[in-house]
Design a protein around this motif. Structure first.
Motif, PDB file in Angstrom:
ATOM      1  N   PHE A 230       0.838  -1.202   0.000  1.00 56.97           N
ATOM      2  CA  PHE A 230       0.000   0.000   0.000  1.00 56.97           C
ATOM      3  C   PHE A 230       0.881   1.263   0.000  1.00 56.97           C
ATOM      4  CE2 PHE A 230      -2.522   3.394   1.767  1.00 56.97           C
ATOM      5  CZ  PHE A 230      -3.797   3.173   1.262  1.00 56.97           C
ATOM      6  N   THR A 231       1.907   1.256   0.840  1.00 59.71           N
ATOM      7  CA  THR A 231       2.784   2.429   0.947  1.00 59.71           C
ATOM      8  C   THR A 231       3.570   2.642  -0.341  1.00 59.71           C
ATOM      9  OG1 THR A 231       3.011   1.994   3.312  1.00 59.71           O
ATOM     10  CG2 THR A 231       4.596   3.506   2.318  1.00 59.71           C
ATOM     11  N   PHE A 232       4.147   1.569  -0.858  1.00 55.13           N
ATOM     12  CA  PHE A 232       4.886   1.673  -2.116  1.00 55.13           C
ATOM     13  C   PHE A 232       3.978   2.150  -3.246  1.00 55.13           C
ATOM     14  CE2 PHE A 232       5.290  -0.663  -6.141  1.00 55.13           C
ATOM     15  CZ  PHE A 232       6.389   0.003  -6.676  1.00 55.13           C
ATOM     16  N   GLY A 233       2.807   1.517  -3.365  1.00 54.72           N
ATOM     17  CA  GLY A 233       1.893   1.868  -4.446  1.00 54.72           C
ATOM     18  C   GLY A 233       1.393   3.292  -4.348  1.00 54.72           C
ATOM     19  N   PHE A 234       1.183   3.754  -3.126  1.00 54.58           N
ATOM     20  CA  PHE A 234       0.731   5.131  -2.926  1.00 54.58           C
ATOM     21  C   PHE A 234       1.785   6.109  -3.456  1.00 54.58           C
ATOM     22  CE2 PHE A 234      -0.602   8.960  -0.806  1.00 54.58           C
ATOM     23  CZ  PHE A 234      -1.980   8.820  -0.684  1.00 54.58           C
ATOM     24  N   GLY A 235       3.033   5.837  -3.104  1.00 52.13           N
ATOM     25  CA  GLY A 235       4.109   6.688  -3.598  1.00 52.13           C
ATOM     26  C   GLY A 235       4.232   6.653  -5.108  1.00 52.13           C
ATOM     27  N   ASN A 236       4.055   5.488  -5.670  1.00 54.40           N
ATOM     28  CA  ASN A 236       4.156   5.328  -7.125  1.00 54.40           C
ATOM     29  C   ASN A 236       3.038   6.079  -7.843  1.00 54.40           C
ATOM     30  OD1 ASN A 236       5.225   4.336  -9.507  1.00 54.40           O
ATOM     31  ND2 ASN A 236       4.134   2.404  -9.393  1.00 54.40           N
ATOM     32  N   LEU A 237       1.845   6.073  -7.265  1.00 50.76           N
ATOM     33  CA  LEU A 237       0.675   6.607  -7.958  1.00 50.76           C
ATOM     34  C   LEU A 237       0.475   8.108  -7.778  1.00 50.76           C
ATOM     35  CD1 LEU A 237      -1.762   3.659  -7.291  1.00 50.76           C
ATOM     36  CD2 LEU A 237      -0.973   4.433  -9.527  1.00 50.76           C
ATOM     37  N   ILE A 238       1.091   8.720  -6.787  1.00 50.04           N
ATOM     38  CA  ILE A 238       0.892  10.171  -6.657  1.00 50.04           C
ATOM     39  C   ILE A 238       1.524  10.920  -7.836  1.00 50.04           C
ATOM     40  CG2 ILE A 238       0.694  10.162  -4.137  1.00 50.04           C
ATOM     41  CD1 ILE A 238       3.532  11.320  -4.022  1.00 50.04           C
ATOM     42  N   VAL A 239       2.502  10.289  -8.494  1.00 53.19           N
ATOM     43  CA  VAL A 239       3.126  10.972  -9.639  1.00 53.19           C
ATOM     44  C   VAL A 239       2.559  10.504 -10.981  1.00 53.19           C
ATOM     45  CG1 VAL A 239       5.300  11.602  -8.546  1.00 53.19           C
ATOM     46  CG2 VAL A 239       5.038   9.321  -9.531  1.00 53.19           C
TER      47      VAL A 239
END
Length: 405
Positions: A230-239
């Motif tokens: 969840f944390t990794f994906g969140f970081g990936n998707l904000i950009v």
């Protein structure tokens, strides 16, 4: 069919049909998805918020995975895979009549949202038709064919757009026809019939939700894994919505350059499937997740440094390596954690969490871009925030799931 001799004889018939379906869907993917963000921003002048809507759409659908996974319980899974694919891909036929940014965004969003219905069902079908010890490699072989046709499709579409021979109003519907055919071909794979006598009991939606959410308490390792993803994906998707905006507005990218970057990714992606498929089978899908997360965190950093389109080539190469690794490692990690008979529960939970982060993160990214602009801060720093969140996700996995390596 390619790589057929490396596939066990008992599953070769399914493999042939799956591989043909992959070749067809590669044309569909290559003709449409590399160009959605570019067309939205460059041709239709869509806002960052509309691009965020397109980016978040598949994840909105994933949030409902818990509900339609329950609806599939005790039923044949193949029809859900086939008809969600047909409907999703048919929606792109409507781009023939699309000239406004809002209508384009709604079509692209709806198509991706509907496609998510197949997620839990697709996992169950692959679990049934391919043995555990060969699934990663077989998926890799099929993705090689998919990547090859995607490469040529993207190359052709880039030139058609560059030379103004055809515009997206005609290209996208043609690609959609290949996608529809792919779904129908996949539906010819034989799966075991459902025995009605063994499926007398079906849990209510509330019971299914309780049973699925209880996984967090029952499987602590999976809970940590889910938090890290969840944390990794969140970081990936904000950009995600920032990439096309940055490419068009600051680097002045062309359709041919979009195709070039996409095809660099595709070529690397195609060959890396062979490596990651073997790695997942022979090593551990969890190790593959960790390695890929660390590598993909370099993509936003490459964008942070970029001053021209050519400086995005390292990001395209990393994307090619990690797209294959992320797909195979995540998919097989879910099956690795899942207890026998609960595969759809784990997959639905994974999709649900994917949906939450994917629905929220792109809009937070768009809000960050707006805030940075009004505060006269370079929007490149959003890329650094993305990288740090991805690295945090890797740390959480390393700490919480180390006993399962």
């Amino acid at each position: 069919m390619f790589f057929e001799k490396a596939v066990p004889k008992e599953v070769r018939n399914a493999y042939r049909r799956d591989a043909l379906s992959g070749l067809l869907v590669g044309v569909y993917n290559g003709a449409i998805f590399p160009f959605i963000g570019f067309i939205a921003r460059d041709e239709l002048h869509s806002s960052t918020s509309l691009i965020a809507l397109i980016t978040s759409a598949p994840y909105v659908g994933s949030m409902f995975a818990l509900f339609y996974a329950n609806a599939m319980e005790g039923k044949a899974k193949m029809p859900y895979v086939v008809w969600s694919g047909v409907i999703a891909r048919a929606l792109f036929l409507l781009t023939l009549f699309t000239m406004t940014p809002l209508r384009f965004a709604l079509i692209a969003s709806a198509a991706q949202l509907v496609a998510t219905v197949s997620g839990p069902a697709y996992a169950a079908v692959l679990k049934e038709i391919y043995p555990d010890e060969h699934r990663g490699r077989i998926m890799g072989y099929i993705r090689v064919g998919l990547a090859a046709t995607s490469f040529f499709s993207t190359l052709a579409v880039g030139q058609l757009l560059k030379r103004h021979i055809l515009d997206f109003n005609y290209i996208f519907p043609i690609g959609a026809l290949f996608g529809i055919t792919s779904s129908l071909v996949f539906g010819t794979i034989r799966t075991a019939p459902i025995d009605p006598k063994s499926n007398n009991y079906k849990p209510s939606t509330v019971q299914f939700l309780q049973s699925t959410l209880a996984i967090f308490k029952e499987d602590r390792n999976y809970a940590w894994f889910a938090l890290s993803v969840f944390t990794f994906g969140f970081g990936n998707l904000i950009v995600a919505p920032l990439y096309p905006v940055f490419q068009v507005d600051q680097l002045h990218i062309t359709a041919a350059q979009v195709a070039m970057l996409s095809n660099i990714t595709t070529v690397i992606w195609m060959f890396s499937y062979l490596y990651w498929g073997k790695y997942v089978d022979m090593q551990s899908p969890l190790k593959a997740v960790m390695v890929n997360v660390l590598m993909v965190s370099l993509v936003p950093f490459a964008y942070f440094l970029a001053n021209n389109v050519w400086m995005l080539i390292p990001a395209a190469i990393i994307n090619g390596i990690t797209m294959a690794g992320i797909e195979l490692s995540y998919f097989n990690s879910i099956l690795y954690f899942a207890k026998e008979g609960r595969e759809s529960h784990y997959q639905a939970l994974h999709s649900f969490l994917l949906g939450i982060r994917g629905t929220i993160a792109p809009f937070i990214g768009a809000a960050l871009v707006a805030f940075f602009r009004t505060s006269h801060i370079d929007i490149r720093f959003v890329f650094l925030i993305s990288m740090l969140l991805m690295l945090l996700g890797a740390v959480l996995q390393l700490v919480g799931v180390k006993s399962r390596y």
